[in-house]
Design an enzyme around this catalytic site. Structure first.
Site, mmCIF file in Angstrom:
data_model
loop_
_atom_site.group_PDB
_atom_site.id
_atom_site.type_symbol
_atom_site.label_atom_id
_atom_site.label_comp_id
_atom_site.label_asym_id
_atom_site.label_seq_id
_atom_site.Cartn_x
_atom_site.Cartn_y
_atom_site.Cartn_z
ATOM 1 N N GLY A 1 5.471 -2.260 -2.992
ATOM 2 C CA GLY A 1 4.628 -2.619 -4.137
ATOM 3 C C GLY A 1 4.225 -4.081 -4.175
ATOM 4 O O GLY A 1 3.254 -4.434 -4.819
ATOM 5 N N GLU A 2 4.989 -4.918 -3.485
ATOM 6 C CA GLU A 2 4.739 -6.356 -3.600
ATOM 7 C C GLU A 2 3.505 -6.813 -2.835
ATOM 8 O O GLU A 2 3.382 -6.532 -1.643
ATOM 9 C CB GLU A 2 5.927 -7.089 -3.016
ATOM 10 C CG GLU A 2 6.681 -7.957 -3.964
ATOM 11 C CD GLU A 2 7.892 -8.510 -3.250
ATOM 12 O OE1 GLU A 2 7.790 -9.619 -2.718
ATOM 13 O OE2 GLU A 2 8.914 -7.811 -3.177
ATOM 14 N N ALA A 3 2.669 -7.585 -3.515
ATOM 15 C CA ALA A 3 1.400 -7.985 -2.904
ATOM 16 C C ALA A 3 1.587 -8.759 -1.595
ATOM 17 O O ALA A 3 0.874 -8.530 -0.624
ATOM 18 C CB ALA A 3 0.602 -8.830 -3.891
ATOM 19 N N LYS B 1 3.978 -8.610 0.549
ATOM 20 C CA LYS B 1 4.412 -7.725 1.640
ATOM 21 C C LYS B 1 3.238 -6.897 2.157
ATOM 22 O O LYS B 1 3.030 -6.754 3.357
ATOM 23 C CB LYS B 1 5.525 -6.789 1.158
ATOM 24 C CG LYS B 1 6.836 -7.491 0.902
ATOM 25 C CD LYS B 1 7.931 -6.501 0.547
ATOM 26 C CE LYS B 1 9.248 -7.236 0.344
ATOM 27 N NZ LYS B 1 10.320 -6.324 -0.079
ATOM 28 N N ILE B 2 2.467 -6.373 1.213
ATOM 29 C CA ILE B 2 1.300 -5.576 1.592
ATOM 30 C C ILE B 2 0.379 -6.412 2.457
ATOM 31 O O ILE B 2 -0.118 -5.975 3.498
ATOM 32 C CB ILE B 2 0.546 -5.094 0.327
ATOM 33 C CG1 ILE B 2 1.428 -4.138 -0.459
ATOM 34 C CG2 ILE B 2 -0.771 -4.433 0.698
ATOM 35 C CD1 ILE B 2 0.805 -3.607 -1.725
#
Ligand SMILES: *[C@@H]1O[C@H](CO)[C@@H](O)[C@H](O)[C@H]1NC(C)=O
Ligand SMILES: *[C@@H]1O[C@H](CO)[C@@H](O)[C@H](O)[C@H]1NC(C)=O
Length: 314
Positions: free
Chosen positions: A100-102, A104-105
């Site tokens: 979910g973390e931006a 990481k994405i």
């Protein structure tokens, strides 16, 4: 140390820490069952069946040098040559669940874009183009398929949104049209996190492909994805669906060619004793009901496909 097959590793893995790669991988490494090298760990995460895909996503997203290398090796195991960007994204997004973390994405999508451009030199002027377009496609998927989004972007809007992203130049209309059409006809699917995807059952089907199917009650043709395995015929709305719309057990059934005035290359499944066919399908709300077919009429794309289906079913 005895040589371990992937299967025994996987068993161990499940016993030790039901499907959580983070602790699972560390346990395997501490006990010298898995080498703590980016390539070995990546291969394990990529090839092993039944791992929790949410946990794989979290693991790959860790912000540590070793994890970055594992991510790179993991993405490197994907073969994207000659796939268009949507096809490559489908494959990539199916191999784990995006965390979910931006940030990481962002890292993962950057690794994806780099790999895509390595596999397909010349499609985009830079990795950045590929990266930006990938995000535009993921957003398009949501706009087109999320029922809460009322204002569905048209092809024209998608094209104009992506003006100038190729280092100041426009991408070809053909490419954008193809990507748009692909997403519109089939949304991205996100894998479940229980490692128990029904798709695993369909790992080595006897045959799979698109066929048109005549409805049981409503007599219209619908395009369905068919999978033949374990003497059953499963059909789905989309190729990546986890749950079939219907299942037809082939026991007691016969198959034959059929001439139909509305469609070419038809085949028919029927019960030689003339009884109604025992089959089931899911209704809109997920309820499973008995099928209403006296016989199943299907239409293939060519004579050869029809004959191959008939041969496989027999
Ligand atoms: C694509 O859209 C579908 C339907 O809204 C959604 O379930 C899926 O998570 C979306 N995929 C991505 C990668 O956002
Ligand atoms: C998969 O992993 C996630 C994150 O570690 C966890 O929240 C989830 O419960 C796991 N799912 C199963 C079925 O164990």
């Amino acid at each position: 140390m005895p040589a371990l097959t992937h299967q025994s590793l996987s068993l161990l893995f499940t016993l030790i820490s039901p499907p959580v790669p983070l602790q699972g991988v560390h346990y395997l490494v501490e006990n010298h069952l898995l080498e703590w090298r980016a390539e070995s760990v990546a291969e394990f995460l990529y090839k092993e069946e039944g791992l929790n895909k949410t946990a794989i996503g979290n693991f790959l997203g860790e912000w540590e040098e070793m994890h970055l290398q594992i991510l790179k090796a993991f993405v490197g195991l994907h073969e994207f040559s000659d796939l268009n960007l949507v096809q490559a994204l489908r494959q990539f997004l199916w191999s784990f669940r995006l965390p979910g973390e931006a940030q990481k994405i962002d890292r993962m999508m950057e690794a994806f874009a780099t790999r895509y451009c390595d596999c397909n030199p010349g499609v985009f002027q830079s990795t950045d183009t590929c990266y930006i377009l990938s995000f535009a496609i993921i957003m398009l998927n949501t706009s087109l398929h999320n029922p809460n989004v009322k204002d569905k972007p048209s092809l024209q809007r998608f094209v104009s949104m992506n003006r100038g992203i190729n280092n100041g130049e426009d991408l070809s209309i053909e490419l954008l049209t193809k990507l748009y059409a692909s997403i519109r006809s089939e949304p991205f699917k996100i894998p479940e996190d229980d490692g128990n995807d029904l798709t695993l059952t369909f790992f080595n089907p006897d045959r799979e492909g698109w066929l048109l199917k005549m409805g049981g009650r409503v007599k219209t043709w619908k395009r369905r994805w068919f999978i033949l395995t374990d003497s059953c015929l499963y059909y789905f709305e989309y190729t990546t669906d986890k749950d079939p719309i219907g299942i037809i057990p082939l026991e007691d059934l016969c198959v034959r060619e059929l001439q139909d005035s509305s469609k070419p290359y038809c085949l028919e499944l029927y019960n030689p004793k003339g009884q109604k066919i025992k089959a089931c399908k899911t209704e809109n709300k997920g309820r499973v009901v008995q099928g209403k077919h006296q016989s199943y009429k299907l239409s293939a794309a060519s004579e050869e496909e029809r004959d191959n289906w008939i041969g496989a079913i027999r």
